[in-house]
Design a protein around this motif. Structure first.
Motif, short mmCIF file in Angstrom:
data_model
loop_
_atom_site.label_atom_id
_atom_site.label_comp_id
_atom_site.label_asym_id
_atom_site.label_seq_id
_atom_site.Cartn_x
_atom_site.Cartn_y
_atom_site.Cartn_z
N ILE A 419 -4.67 6.62 -14.90
CA ILE A 419 -3.34 7.12 -14.55
C ILE A 419 -2.65 6.10 -13.67
O ILE A 419 -3.27 5.45 -12.82
N ASN A 420 -1.37 5.97 -13.86
CA ASN A 420 -0.59 5.00 -13.10
C ASN A 420 -0.16 5.61 -11.77
O ASN A 420 0.80 6.38 -11.70
N PHE A 421 -0.87 5.28 -10.71
CA PHE A 421 -0.54 5.78 -9.38
C PHE A 421 0.61 4.98 -8.77
O PHE A 421 0.83 3.81 -9.12
N LYS A 422 1.32 5.62 -7.84
CA LYS A 422 2.32 4.91 -7.05
C LYS A 422 1.61 4.01 -6.04
O LYS A 422 0.48 4.29 -5.63
N PRO A 423 2.25 2.92 -5.61
CA PRO A 423 1.62 2.01 -4.63
C PRO A 423 1.17 2.74 -3.36
O PRO A 423 0.10 2.45 -2.84
N GLU A 424 2.00 3.68 -2.85
CA GLU A 424 1.60 4.38 -1.62
C GLU A 424 0.42 5.31 -1.84
O GLU A 424 -0.34 5.60 -0.92
N GLN A 425 0.24 5.78 -3.08
CA GLN A 425 -0.95 6.57 -3.40
C GLN A 425 -2.17 5.67 -3.52
O GLN A 425 -3.25 6.00 -3.03
N LYS A 426 -1.99 4.53 -4.16
CA LYS A 426 -3.12 3.62 -4.38
C LYS A 426 -3.68 3.08 -3.07
O LYS A 426 -4.89 2.94 -2.93
N ILE A 427 -2.80 2.80 -2.10
CA ILE A 427 -3.30 2.23 -0.86
C ILE A 427 -4.17 3.23 -0.10
O ILE A 427 -5.18 2.87 0.51
N HIS A 428 -3.82 4.52 -0.16
CA HIS A 428 -4.64 5.54 0.50
C HIS A 428 -5.97 5.71 -0.22
O HIS A 428 -7.02 5.86 0.43
N ILE A 429 -5.94 5.71 -1.56
CA ILE A 429 -7.20 5.81 -2.32
C ILE A 429 -8.10 4.62 -1.99
O ILE A 429 -9.30 4.78 -1.75
N TYR A 430 -7.51 3.45 -1.98
CA TYR A 430 -8.28 2.23 -1.70
C TYR A 430 -8.92 2.30 -0.31
O TYR A 430 -10.10 1.98 -0.14
N ARG A 431 -8.14 2.70 0.70
CA ARG A 431 -8.68 2.76 2.07
C ARG A 431 -9.82 3.77 2.18
O ARG A 431 -10.79 3.55 2.91
N ILE A 432 -9.72 4.91 1.49
CA ILE A 432 -10.78 5.91 1.54
C ILE A 432 -12.05 5.36 0.91
O ILE A 432 -13.16 5.48 1.47
N VAL A 433 -11.93 4.72 -0.26
CA VAL A 433 -13.10 4.12 -0.91
C VAL A 433 -13.67 3.01 -0.04
O VAL A 433 -14.90 2.89 0.13
N GLN A 434 -12.80 2.20 0.53
CA GLN A 434 -13.25 1.11 1.39
C GLN A 434 -14.02 1.63 2.61
O GLN A 434 -15.08 1.09 2.96
N GLU A 435 -13.51 2.68 3.24
CA GLU A 435 -14.17 3.25 4.41
C GLU A 435 -15.53 3.84 4.03
O GLU A 435 -16.51 3.69 4.77
N ALA A 436 -15.59 4.52 2.87
CA ALA A 436 -16.86 5.11 2.42
C ALA A 436 -17.91 4.02 2.17
O ALA A 436 -19.08 4.16 2.56
N VAL A 437 -17.50 2.95 1.51
CA VAL A 437 -18.44 1.85 1.24
C VAL A 437 -18.86 1.18 2.54
O VAL A 437 -20.05 0.86 2.73
N THR A 438 -17.92 0.95 3.44
CA THR A 438 -18.24 0.32 4.73
C THR A 438 -19.24 1.16 5.51
O THR A 438 -20.19 0.61 6.11
N ASN A 439 -19.06 2.47 5.54
CA ASN A 439 -20.00 3.35 6.24
C ASN A 439 -21.39 3.28 5.63
O ASN A 439 -22.41 3.31 6.34
#
Length: 523
Positions: A419-439
């Motif tokens: 699905i084509n997300f909006k940029p402001e949606q994608k940045i939040h998804i990215y940060r959540i995945v990034q935080e989960a992987v970092t933890n």
């Protein structure tokens, strides 16, 4: 001393109304005692207690003066009623009626008013206290009035106590029948709108009493049934209309008892305890409902305030996150446009100069500097976040690079139609995945990790699962849990895109972080 503080037109009117009502119900009470001696209650006790509890302290002198003067006018020889039974000529009588009994009333009421305020029956505590005070003042006045007579005629103690019980009981019946209604009316506790149910209930109650009197005139006695059927409207009014309903019930319970007493030969105490038991039940029920209603309204107001505070906090959090991402975007653009161009230009200039001794070394350092800058740019704002699909952004981002550097066995899985997300949606998804992987890398010491993206008809789900040590109870999953800043940031970002974040820690190991976003929010 300013005499107008105690003597003025307003207090004079209060005194006249008080004494008029006091002696009117006194005459009415005497009629109850005439009916075969079946009813013994003293309604003026209710008027007196209500007046001294409700009216200003400064009005008390005129209240007492009006009451006593009217008493002398009515009962003195040659007066309107001319009844010396109520106007003794002894010194003790004058001492008790003019000084001791007023002092007892004023003293007791003054102490009580310092602890409780009108309407006195609006909560369970004040209702019970008012009832207890009614018993106390009834006994105190009975002891004063009857004590004087007992001393004069030398009555023995057993007879005195028996008479005192009857006297106090009669006073308390008058208090419990009239005081609640006077409290409710004076403090405007009545219904402010047209309540047809109230009028229908009261009207039916009165019609039933009239019907009972008619049947009694036809030698059909249903007084026993009427007495106990009255329980239902009394409790209903108390439940439905709280303070006013219970006060009105007490008044009509008194009327019911009078009607029933006129149709039966039961001793007075039977009717008195019927009145007391039902009135006390109604008053406690009404005050409980009123107290509960007030607490519910207060709780509702607190919930509204809390909801507003939560909304404000969420709005502030959203604003802060947006400002943070905007600042990162600006810094990333400035670094790319300014320093990136400068580095490229420097490298170009060096390539044109072949005589430099350390030419290759400088070229390598410039390349390293450029890569470091790109890495910093990726941290500020992932490459392609504004143009590429989110799965492509994740695949080519520092998230994957970090997993490889940490030597973690990972997998990246994609299912469904992207699905084509909006940029402001994608940045939040990215940060959540990034935080989960970092933890998982930093705290869980995971050996394997999977990133799964699933697109379905109703939602898009992003899942990060590892086999690490899990999340400690002190951080997540217990009553006293205190989430870290990273976990709080993940949850706030999920809310900003109307997503649901679910974090599950397994025993003995493993953690699953799942972000689910409804498709109706994806445009």
């Amino acid at each position: 001393m300013n005499i107008t503080r105690y003597i003025n037109t307003t207090y004079l009117q209060m005194g006249l109304i008080y004494t008029g009502l006091f002696h009117s119900v006194w005459l009415f009470s005497t009629q109850f005692e005439i009916i075969s001696g079946t009813v013994s209650w003293y309604l003026p006790a209710g008027v007196r207690l209500a007046a001294f509890l409700l009216l200003p302290l400064a009005s008390w002198p005129l209240l007492l003066f009006s009451e006593k003067l009217t008493h002398f006018i009515l009962f003195h020889p040659g007066g309107v009623l001319d009844n010396t039974a109520f106007l003794s000529g002894s010194v003790g009588w004058y001492l008790v009626h003019l000084f001791i009994s007023p002092a007892v009333v004023c003293g007791c009421v003054y102490v009580f008013r310092r602890r409780f305020a009108a309407p006195y029956i609006d909560n369970v505590r004040s209702t019970l206290a008012t009832l207890a005070f009614g018993v106390l003042i009834s006994v105190a006045l009975g002891a004063v009035f009857l004590g004087r007579r007992a001393i004069e005629v030398q009555t023995d103690l057993a007879a005195f106590l028996s008479i005192l019980f009857d006297f106090s009981l009669g006073d308390f019946v008058g208090i419990i029948v009239l005081c609640p209604l006077l409290f409710a009316l004076y403090t405007r506790q009545y219904i402010n709108k047209n309540e047809s149910t109230l009028f229908i209930t009261v009207g039916t109650w009165l019609l039933t009493l009239v019907f009972s009197s008619y049947l009694y005139s036809q030698n059909i006695n249903i007084s026993y049934q009427i007495k106990y059927l009255a329980v239902f409207p009394a409790l209903f009014l108390s439940y439905r209309y709280a303070v006013f309903g219970s006060a009105l019930s007490c008044f009509f319970i008194g009327i019911t008892a009078f009607v029933v007493a006129s149709q039966s030969a039961l001793p007075p105490i039977e009717h008195q305890f019927y009145i007391l038991a039902l009135c006390v039940s109604c008053l406690i029920l009404g005050s409980s409902i009123n107290q509960s209603s007030k607490l519910n309204k207060k709780l509702a107001r607190n919930n509204e305030d809390l909801e507003i505070a939560v909304q404000n906090t969420q709005a502030l959090a959203a604003k802060l996150v947006a400002l943070q991402e905007d600042e990162r975007k600006r810094l990333s653009r400035d670094l790319h446009d300014d320093f990136g161009h400068r580095i490229v230009d420097l490298k170009l200039q060096l390539s044109l100069i072949d005589t430099t001794k350390d030419h290759d070394i400088l070229i390598d350092k410039i390349d390293a500097l450029y890569q470091a800058m790109k890495k910093s740019l990726g941290g500020l704002r992932p490459s392609g976040i504004d143009t590429l699909p989110i799965e492509s952004v994740i695949e080519r981002s520092d998230i994957i690079t970090t997993l490889k550097r940490a030597k973690i066995n990972f997998s990246f899985n994609l299912s469904g139609t992207p699905i084509n997300f909006k940029p402001e949606q994608k940045i939040h998804i990215y940060r959540i995945v990034q935080e989960a992987v970092t933890n998982s890398i930093k705290y869980a010491n995971a050996k394997t990790l999977s990133i799964d993206i699933s697109y379905e008809s109703q939602s898009a789900t992003f899942t990060v699962a590892d086999d690490g040590a899990g999340i400690p109870d002190t951080i997540e999953g217990t009553v006293d849990a205190k989430p870290t800043l990273g976990l709080l940031s993940m949850k706030e970002r999920a809310k900003l895109i109307d997503g649901t974040l679910d974090i599950t820690s397994f025993t003995p190991s493993g953690t699953v972080v799942s972000l689910s976003i409804p498709t109706y929010n994806i445009q």
